[in-house]
Motif scaffolding. Structure first.
Motif, PDB file in Angstrom:
ATOM      1  N   PRO A 181       0.801  -1.225   0.000  1.00  0.00           N
ATOM      2  CA  PRO A 181       0.000   0.000   0.000  1.00  0.00           C
ATOM      3  C   PRO A 181       0.832   1.273   0.000  1.00  0.00           C
ATOM      4  CG  PRO A 181      -0.910  -1.592   1.528  1.00  0.00           C
ATOM      5  CD  PRO A 181       0.410  -2.147   1.074  1.00  0.00           C
ATOM      6  N   GLU A 182       1.947   1.290   0.737  1.00  0.00           N
ATOM      7  CA  GLU A 182       2.746   2.514   0.810  1.00  0.00           C
ATOM      8  C   GLU A 182       3.274   2.910  -0.565  1.00  0.00           C
ATOM      9  OE1 GLU A 182       5.085   3.177   4.686  1.00  0.00           O
ATOM     10  OE2 GLU A 182       5.097   1.015   4.414  1.00  0.00           O
ATOM     11  N   LYS A 183       3.820   1.934  -1.291  1.00  0.00           N
ATOM     12  CA  LYS A 183       4.343   2.223  -2.626  1.00  0.00           C
ATOM     13  C   LYS A 183       3.217   2.620  -3.571  1.00  0.00           C
ATOM     14  CE  LYS A 183       8.479  -0.693  -2.431  1.00  0.00           C
ATOM     15  NZ  LYS A 183       9.200  -1.833  -3.059  1.00  0.00           N
ATOM     16  N   MET A 184       2.071   1.951  -3.451  1.00  0.00           N
ATOM     17  CA  MET A 184       0.952   2.265  -4.328  1.00  0.00           C
ATOM     18  C   MET A 184       0.423   3.669  -4.059  1.00  0.00           C
ATOM     19  SD  MET A 184       0.712  -0.217  -6.345  1.00  0.00           S
ATOM     20  CE  MET A 184      -0.787   0.331  -7.161  1.00  0.00           C
ATOM     21  N   ILE A 185       0.378   4.070  -2.793  1.00  0.00           N
ATOM     22  CA  ILE A 185      -0.070   5.416  -2.451  1.00  0.00           C
ATOM     23  C   ILE A 185       0.829   6.449  -3.117  1.00  0.00           C
ATOM     24  CG2 ILE A 185      -0.222   7.090  -0.563  1.00  0.00           C
ATOM     25  CD1 ILE A 185      -1.167   4.809   1.218  1.00  0.00           C
ATOM     26  N   ASP A 186       2.123   6.245  -3.007  1.00  0.00           N
ATOM     27  CA  ASP A 186       3.071   7.183  -3.620  1.00  0.00           C
ATOM     28  C   ASP A 186       2.883   7.222  -5.134  1.00  0.00           C
ATOM     29  OD1 ASP A 186       4.135   7.805  -1.157  1.00  0.00           O
ATOM     30  OD2 ASP A 186       5.753   6.331  -1.287  1.00  0.00           O
ATOM     31  N   GLN A 187       2.636   6.040  -5.724  1.00  0.00           N
ATOM     32  CA  GLN A 187       2.442   5.989  -7.177  1.00  0.00           C
ATOM     33  C   GLN A 187       1.159   6.719  -7.577  1.00  0.00           C
ATOM     34  OE1 GLN A 187       4.616   4.754  -9.553  1.00  0.00           O
ATOM     35  NE2 GLN A 187       3.178   5.852 -10.859  1.00  0.00           N
ATOM     36  N   TYR A 188       0.086   6.522  -6.800  1.00  0.00           N
ATOM     37  CA  TYR A 188      -1.164   7.216  -7.093  1.00  0.00           C
ATOM     38  C   TYR A 188      -0.971   8.732  -7.009  1.00  0.00           C
ATOM     39  CZ  TYR A 188      -3.572   2.747  -6.587  1.00  0.00           C
ATOM     40  OH  TYR A 188      -3.983   1.454  -6.749  1.00  0.00           O
ATOM     41  N   MET A 189      -0.233   9.172  -6.012  1.00  0.00           N
ATOM     42  CA  MET A 189      -0.011  10.607  -5.858  1.00  0.00           C
ATOM     43  C   MET A 189       0.800  11.149  -7.030  1.00  0.00           C
ATOM     44  SD  MET A 189      -1.771  11.381  -3.292  1.00  0.00           S
ATOM     45  CE  MET A 189      -1.296  13.099  -3.364  1.00  0.00           C
TER      46      MET A 189
END
Length: 226
Positions: A25-33
């Motif tokens: 989730p942490e990496k995905m959040i950064d990617q979404y941002m």
């Protein structure tokens, strides 16, 4: 305007639902941002383009209105000069411009509507990105807590295993003590039995030398007094 469709897809997507499917989730959040920031750049560029089109349409409409007013004024002047043919030409030009005005008004209305929608979506995206930035910090904080809890759970499982080992150790110790007690009992039972005669003989083998010496001493004392 494909950017409008793209923007609607972005805003309609459920970030939390996407996170549920993510392995990290942490990496995905950064990617979404990062994706949202990229989309914001595209929205800004498209918004600027649409707003420029609105301004161009407004200028064309204003210029047409001015030309219509001008042709009206020249027609009046021509009539005042008793030149009806010139007045007719000015009015014919005015009619052409008036027909163009309707089209320019329609184009401006559409451009103005598009510009308003783009500004609204741009402002909403900026607002949502700011909100998601705050949520990203919160989500990462929760993830850190979750990871800590996971480590504690693993440690707890290890401690449970250690307690089981301690309990097993105690059971083994009880078995050893029981085996030792049984071995001692068996050794005692296996010892040579006694018939008691030796103890009885010892009773009568008591040394009477002290009693004999005491009787002799009494005899000496008695003779001395006599």
């Amino acid at each position: 305007m494909s950017i409008l469709s793209r923007f609607k897809d972005i805003m309609a997507s459920n970030i939390n639902a996407l996170l549920d499917k993510a392995e990290n989730p942490e990496k995905m959040i950064d990617q979404y941002m990062r994706n949202l920031q990229s989309d914001l750049g595209k929205v800004k560029a498209e918004t600027a383009s649409v707003m420029a089109e609105e301004q161009r349409s407004k200028r064309a409409l204003d210029e047409c209105v001015k030309e219509i007013e001008k042709m009206q004024a020249y027609a009046v002047k021509a009539l005042e000069s008793n030149n009806e043919d010139d007045a007719r030409k000015f009015l014919e030009k005015k009619a052409q411009l008036t027909a163009n005005q309707a089209e320019l008004q329609s184009a401006y209305s559409l451009a103005s509507s598009n510009a308003m929608r783009m500004r609204e979506m741009h402002d909403k995206l900026v607002s949502d990105i700011g909100e998601l930035e705050a949520r990203r910090t919160m989500i990462k904080g929760k993830m850190a807590v979750a990871k800590t809890q996971e480590r504690l759970n693993k440690i707890g499982s290890s401690i449970t295993g250690a307690n089981d080992s301690v309990s097993a150790f105690g059971r083994m110790e009880e078995k050893v003590n029981k085996a030792l007690d049984e071995a001692n009992a068996m050794a005692e039972l296996n010892a040579n039995p006694k018939d008691g005669i030796d103890d009885l003989m010892t009773k009568y083998d008591t040394d009477n030398g002290v009693d004999d010496e005491l009787a002799a001493l009494k005899e000496q004392v008695k003779n001395k007094d006599a």
